[in-house]
Scaffold this active site. Structure first.
Site, PDB file in Angstrom:
ATOM      1  N   LYS A  83       0.860  -1.190   0.000  1.00 29.01           N
ATOM      2  CA  LYS A  83       0.000   0.000   0.000  1.00 29.01           C
ATOM      3  C   LYS A  83       0.893   1.236   0.000  1.00 29.01           C
ATOM      4  CE  LYS A  83      -4.356   0.802   2.260  1.00 29.01           C
ATOM      5  NZ  LYS A  83      -4.974   0.723   3.568  1.00 29.01           N
TER       6      LYS A  83
HETATM    7  C1  E4P Z   1      -8.274   0.946   3.679  1.00 34.66           C
HETATM    8  O1  E4P Z   1      -7.494   0.481   2.912  1.00 34.66           O
HETATM    9  C2  E4P Z   1      -8.182   2.300   4.254  1.00 34.66           C
HETATM   10  O2  E4P Z   1      -6.966   2.481   4.892  1.00 34.66           O
HETATM   11  C3  E4P Z   1      -9.321   2.504   5.187  1.00 34.66           C
HETATM   12  O3  E4P Z   1     -10.528   2.074   4.559  1.00 34.66           O
HETATM   13  C4  E4P Z   1      -9.438   3.916   5.690  1.00 34.66           C
HETATM   14  O4  E4P Z   1     -10.627   4.022   6.403  1.00 34.66           O
HETATM   15  P1  E4P Z   1     -10.894   5.180   7.464  1.00 34.66           P
HETATM   16  O5  E4P Z   1     -11.309   6.407   6.732  1.00 34.66           O
HETATM   17  O6  E4P Z   1     -12.002   4.612   8.301  1.00 34.66           O
HETATM   18  O7  E4P Z   1      -9.632   5.376   8.265  1.00 34.66           O
END
Ligand code: E4P
Length: 216
Positions: A83
Site C-alpha cells: 500500500k
Molecule cells: C483501507 O485500505 C483504508 O486504509 C481505510 O478504509 C481507511 O478508512 P478510514 O477512513 O475509516 O480510516
C-alpha cells in the site's frame, strides 16, 4: 464484487472468514497500532490466515524508502500487496514496483485524476476514501462513479477498491456502480446481515412451530 475486510484484528478476520466473506484484507498504520503488540508478528499472522491479498502499508516519504520497506513487507507472504500513498514519490514507487511485478494498492485517493495517475503508474488497486469525502461534505460515491467511467473508457486493469466505508449504503452503491472491491470494517459486515423482517419472520416461525408441536 470482492469483499476485503478493513482490519488488523485476528478475531474479526476469523469470524468473517467463517461466513465466507473474506476475499482479502486491508490494513493501515492506524488499524495496526489500534491492535498493539508486535506489528511484525501481527502482519505475519494476517498473511498466514488470509488466502487472498493482504495490503500492508509503507510509511516512508521517499520512493527509495518505500521500495526498501516494500522489500521487507513482501517477505511476509506471496499474498502481500504494498500500500503506497498517492504522492509523487508514491507514484514513482508504484511504477518501480510494477516493473518488479509487485502488486500495489495506491491509497489516500480523493480525486478521479489521482486515480487516473495511479492507474497509469501501474497500480493493481486504487483506494478512493468515500467516508472521509462524505465527512467533508463531498460525494464519496460520485468519485467511485467517475473512476469507474475513466477506467472503463480506457480499459485500465487497475481495480477500484472502495475504502473508508462507513455504512451499508456505501457497500450497496459500490456494488451498483460496479466497483471491483469494497474493503469493509467488521461492524459494517455485521450490519449487512441483519434485517428486522428476518428477525420478525424467524420469531413467528419458531412460535408457530412450538404451538404446532405442543398439540401433537
Ligand atoms: C483501507 O485500505 C483504508 O486504509 C481505510 O478504509 C481507511 O478508512 P478510514 O477512513 O475509516 O480510516
Amino acid at each position: 464484487m470482492e469483499f476485503f475486510l478493513d482490519t488488523a484484528n485476528l478475531d474479526e478476520i476469523r469470524q468473517a472468514t467463517e461466513m465466507g466473506l473474506v476475499d482479502g484484507v486491508t490494513t493501515n498504520p492506524t488499524l495496526l497500532s489500534r491492535e498493539g503488540g508486535d506489528w511484525r508478528s501481527r502482519m505475519q499472522e494476517i498473511c498466514d490466515m488470509v488466502k487472498g491479498p493482504v495490503s500492508l502499508e509503507v510509511v516512508g516519504e521517499t520512493a527509495s524508502q518505500m521500495i526498501s520497506e516494500a522489500e521487507d513487507l513482501t517477505s511476509f507472504g506471496d499474498n502481500v500487496v504494498i500500500k503506497v500513498p498517492l504522492t509523487t514519490e508514491g507514484l514513482v514507487a508504484t511504477r518501480i514496483l510494477y516493473r518488479k511485478g509487485v502488486k500495489t494498492n495506491v491509497t489516500l485517493v480523493f480525486s478521479a485524476l489521482q486515480a487516473l495517475l495511479a492507474a497509469k503508474a501501474g497500480a493493481t488497486y486504487v483506494s478512493p476514501f468515500v467516508g472521509r469525502l462524505d465527512g467533508i461534505a463531498n460525494d464519496g460515491m460520485e468519485l467511485i462513479r467517475e473512476i469507474r467511467t475513466i477506467f472503463d473508457n480506457y480499459d485500465f486493469s487497475t481495480k477500484v477498491l472502495v475504502a473508508s466505508i462507513r455504512h451499508p449504503m456505501h457497500v450497496l452503491d459500490s456494488a451498483l456502480i460496479g466497483a471491483d472491491v469494497a474493503t469493509i470494517p467488521y461492524s459494517v459486515i455485521s450490519q449487512l446481515a441483519s434485517h428486522p423482517l428476518t428477525d420478525k419472520g424467524l420469531a413467528a416461525f419458531k412460535a408457530d412451530w412450538d404451538n404446532f408441536t405442543k398439540l401433537n
